[in-house]
Design a protein around this motif. Structure first.
Motif, PDB file in Angstrom:
ATOM      1  N   ASP A  78       0.852  -1.193   0.000  1.00 17.55           N
ATOM      2  CA  ASP A  78       0.000   0.000   0.000  1.00 17.55           C
ATOM      3  C   ASP A  78       0.888   1.244   0.000  1.00 17.55           C
ATOM      4  N   SER A  79       0.553   2.203  -0.881  1.00 18.01           N
ATOM      5  CA  SER A  79       1.468   3.335  -1.050  1.00 18.01           C
ATOM      6  C   SER A  79       1.573   4.217   0.188  1.00 18.01           C
ATOM      7  N   ALA A  80       0.487   4.371   0.951  1.00 19.35           N
ATOM      8  CA  ALA A  80       0.554   5.194   2.164  1.00 19.35           C
ATOM      9  C   ALA A  80       1.494   4.543   3.182  1.00 19.35           C
ATOM     10  N   VAL A  81       1.393   3.227   3.332  1.00 19.45           N
ATOM     11  CA  VAL A  81       2.259   2.494   4.272  1.00 19.45           C
ATOM     12  C   VAL A  81       3.720   2.605   3.841  1.00 19.45           C
ATOM     13  N   VAL A  82       3.976   2.420   2.553  1.00 17.51           N
ATOM     14  CA  VAL A  82       5.360   2.492   2.064  1.00 17.51           C
ATOM     15  C   VAL A  82       5.917   3.907   2.241  1.00 17.51           C
ATOM     16  N   ALA A  83       5.100   4.933   1.959  1.00 17.23           N
ATOM     17  CA  ALA A  83       5.561   6.316   2.117  1.00 17.23           C
ATOM     18  C   ALA A  83       5.903   6.607   3.573  1.00 17.23           C
ATOM     19  N   VAL A  84       4.996   6.251   4.484  1.00 15.67           N
ATOM     20  CA  VAL A  84       5.235   6.510   5.913  1.00 15.67           C
ATOM     21  C   VAL A  84       6.464   5.743   6.398  1.00 15.67           C
ATOM     22  N   GLU A  85       6.579   4.475   6.018  1.00 16.35           N
ATOM     23  CA  GLU A  85       7.727   3.669   6.459  1.00 16.35           C
ATOM     24  C   GLU A  85       9.030   4.192   5.858  1.00 16.35           C
ATOM     25  N   GLY A  86       8.970   4.664   4.631  1.00 16.98           N
ATOM     26  CA  GLY A  86      10.162   5.227   3.998  1.00 16.98           C
ATOM     27  C   GLY A  86      10.633   6.475   4.725  1.00 16.98           C
ATOM     28  N   ILE A  87       9.702   7.370   5.052  1.00 18.48           N
ATOM     29  CA  ILE A  87      10.045   8.599   5.790  1.00 18.48           C
ATOM     30  C   ILE A  87      10.596   8.231   7.166  1.00 18.48           C
ATOM     31  N   LEU A 137       4.167  10.457  15.502  1.00 14.79           N
ATOM     32  CA  LEU A 137       2.726  10.568  15.733  1.00 14.79           C
ATOM     33  C   LEU A 137       1.982  10.817  14.421  1.00 14.79           C
ATOM     34  N   TYR A 138       2.521  11.673  13.570  1.00 11.67           N
ATOM     35  CA  TYR A 138       1.902  11.948  12.269  1.00 11.67           C
ATOM     36  C   TYR A 138       1.863  10.648  11.448  1.00 11.67           C
ATOM     37  N   GLY A 139       2.983   9.909  11.467  1.00 12.11           N
ATOM     38  CA  GLY A 139       3.050   8.641  10.743  1.00 12.11           C
ATOM     39  C   GLY A 139       1.977   7.668  11.221  1.00 12.11           C
ATOM     40  N   CYS A 140       1.820   7.548  12.531  1.00  6.77           N
ATOM     41  CA  CYS A 140       0.798   6.644  13.082  1.00  6.77           C
ATOM     42  C   CYS A 140      -0.601   7.095  12.670  1.00  6.77           C
ATOM     43  N   LEU A 141      -0.833   8.407  12.705  1.00  5.96           N
ATOM     44  CA  LEU A 141      -2.144   8.937  12.298  1.00  5.96           C
ATOM     45  C   LEU A 141      -2.464   8.566  10.851  1.00  5.96           C
ATOM     46  N   VAL A 142      -1.501   8.787   9.949  1.00 10.12           N
ATOM     47  CA  VAL A 142      -1.707   8.444   8.537  1.00 10.12           C
ATOM     48  C   VAL A 142      -1.930   6.932   8.413  1.00 10.12           C
ATOM     49  N   TYR A 143      -1.109   6.166   9.156  1.00  6.15           N
ATOM     50  CA  TYR A 143      -1.179   4.702   9.110  1.00  6.15           C
ATOM     51  C   TYR A 143      -2.573   4.198   9.498  1.00  6.15           C
ATOM     52  N   PHE A 144      -3.093   4.683  10.624  1.00  4.17           N
ATOM     53  CA  PHE A 144      -4.408   4.216  11.081  1.00  4.17           C
ATOM     54  C   PHE A 144      -5.548   4.824  10.262  1.00  4.17           C
TER      55      PHE A 144
END
Lengths: 221, 221
Positions: free
Chosen positions: B112-121, B156-163
């Motif tokens: 999933d692109s959102a997961v990959v983007a957040v994990e990459g950052i 925290l921002y990453g977790c918010l996007v993730y959930f």
């Protein structure tokens, strides 16, 4: 199905049942946004001039924060919490904005979850926080710099997710090169450079503050 | 097609050509992560004890930052930059971790692109920054608090996007309720509460610092 898509967006196989075309022209949409922003910024400039011993930089920052805060809350808030904006069949200004902007990035009209998540966070958390900054600068609150830094980092993180997910999904969401550069690149660019500059400024101010605190501690020891 | 899916993940119609099953047991995977983390944290605790006039809180924070930094860089870095980890046909530990974790959230294996983007950052920016915090605390740098706050806000921002993206996409990515709560909820929870607590602490420290700076300015005027 060999039916033509009922919308102007790319990719052409995007399904948008009930789509209603844009009513307003591009220049009308931009003119309203420009005029409203100019009004807000002018009012803020005038009002901030009445604050005792305020620097020009702080007055310019207040203008930026009221502008970006209202953009987040009104424009992006409308998008984030109105899934069916593309079906609106009257010239509702906010719906028109996003129908028009989607020519630069169809993930808006297509309701891409990363875009909706980032816009939702921006509208619901960062937007009100921007208005709080206006108050914090005016009242010279001690949390002013750290609040500004926090919002800027949020805006930068949001832009990173926004651009990274577009690239990961193939970066093919613009109706034409013109819309790609005018809307997707140019319009968003400001929310990279300005928060970047403000974040750097606040970072330095905060470090100076923490440094003074350390010195004070050492002296009173 | 009536073919059975070749993987254990949900949704069942997820296509994973070339998928290789997990080799290691859940307990082995967790034990290696637990033991490696315990080793790193213990070493950091011992080493940090040799720093002149360091508080217990700062030593605990150094343990957290080295743990979360290495988790970001090694575990999440491997995931973000190895799209084909699910095809790895040898018991490569890092590939096993993500094949196992995907039982709690198949968006990992499904890229999933959102997961990959957040994990990459998280891996490329926040991970190295966490290691810098360890150095900053040890050397009592003036940017220590503001760097910690910045990373915590990013987490925290990453977790918010993730959930938020999971909910927007239907929240149906776990193989069973057990994996949903054990991996998706419980494992991520720590990166909400701990950064939340550290962010609040740093925020207060920074405001105190900026307040002191204001006072000093007024005095020297």
């Amino acid at each position: 199905m060999s039916m033509e898509a009922n919308h102007p967006y790319v990719p052409r196989d995007l399904k948008l049942p009930g789509y209603e075309p844009v009513f307003l022209s591009q220049s009308t949409i931009l003119a309203v946004y420009g005029a409203a922003s100019l009004l807000v910024v002018s009012l803020m400039w005038l009002l901030s001039g009445r604050i005792h011993k305020i620097s020009k930089v702080d007055r310019i920052l207040m203008c930026w924060w009221i502008f970006t805060g209202l953009t987040h809350i009104i424009l992006e808030g409308y998008f984030a919490f109105t899934p069916d904006f593309y079906k609106v069949n009257t010239p509702h200004y906010l719906a028109e904005v996003w129908k028009e902007y989607s020519k630069g990035d169809s993930r808006y009209v297509g309701r891409d979850s990363a875009v909706v998540a980032v816009e939702g966070i921006t509208a619901a958390i960062e937007g009100p926080a921007c208005l709080l900054v206006v108050y914090a600068i005016a009242k010279k609150k001690s949390y002013s710099y750290v609040l500004q830094l926090s919002i800027c980092l949020g805006q930068l993180y949001g832009c990173l997710v926004y651009f990274a997910t577009a690239i990961l999904e193939g970066d093919n969401f613009a109706t034409s090169m013109f819309y790609y550069y005018a809307y997707y690149v140019f319009a968003n660019m400001w929310w990279v450079f300005i928060p970047g500059a403000i974040a750097a400024r606040c970072w330095k101010k905060i470090c100076a503050g923490c440094h003074v605190q350390e010195q004070k501690k050492s002296k009173t020891r």
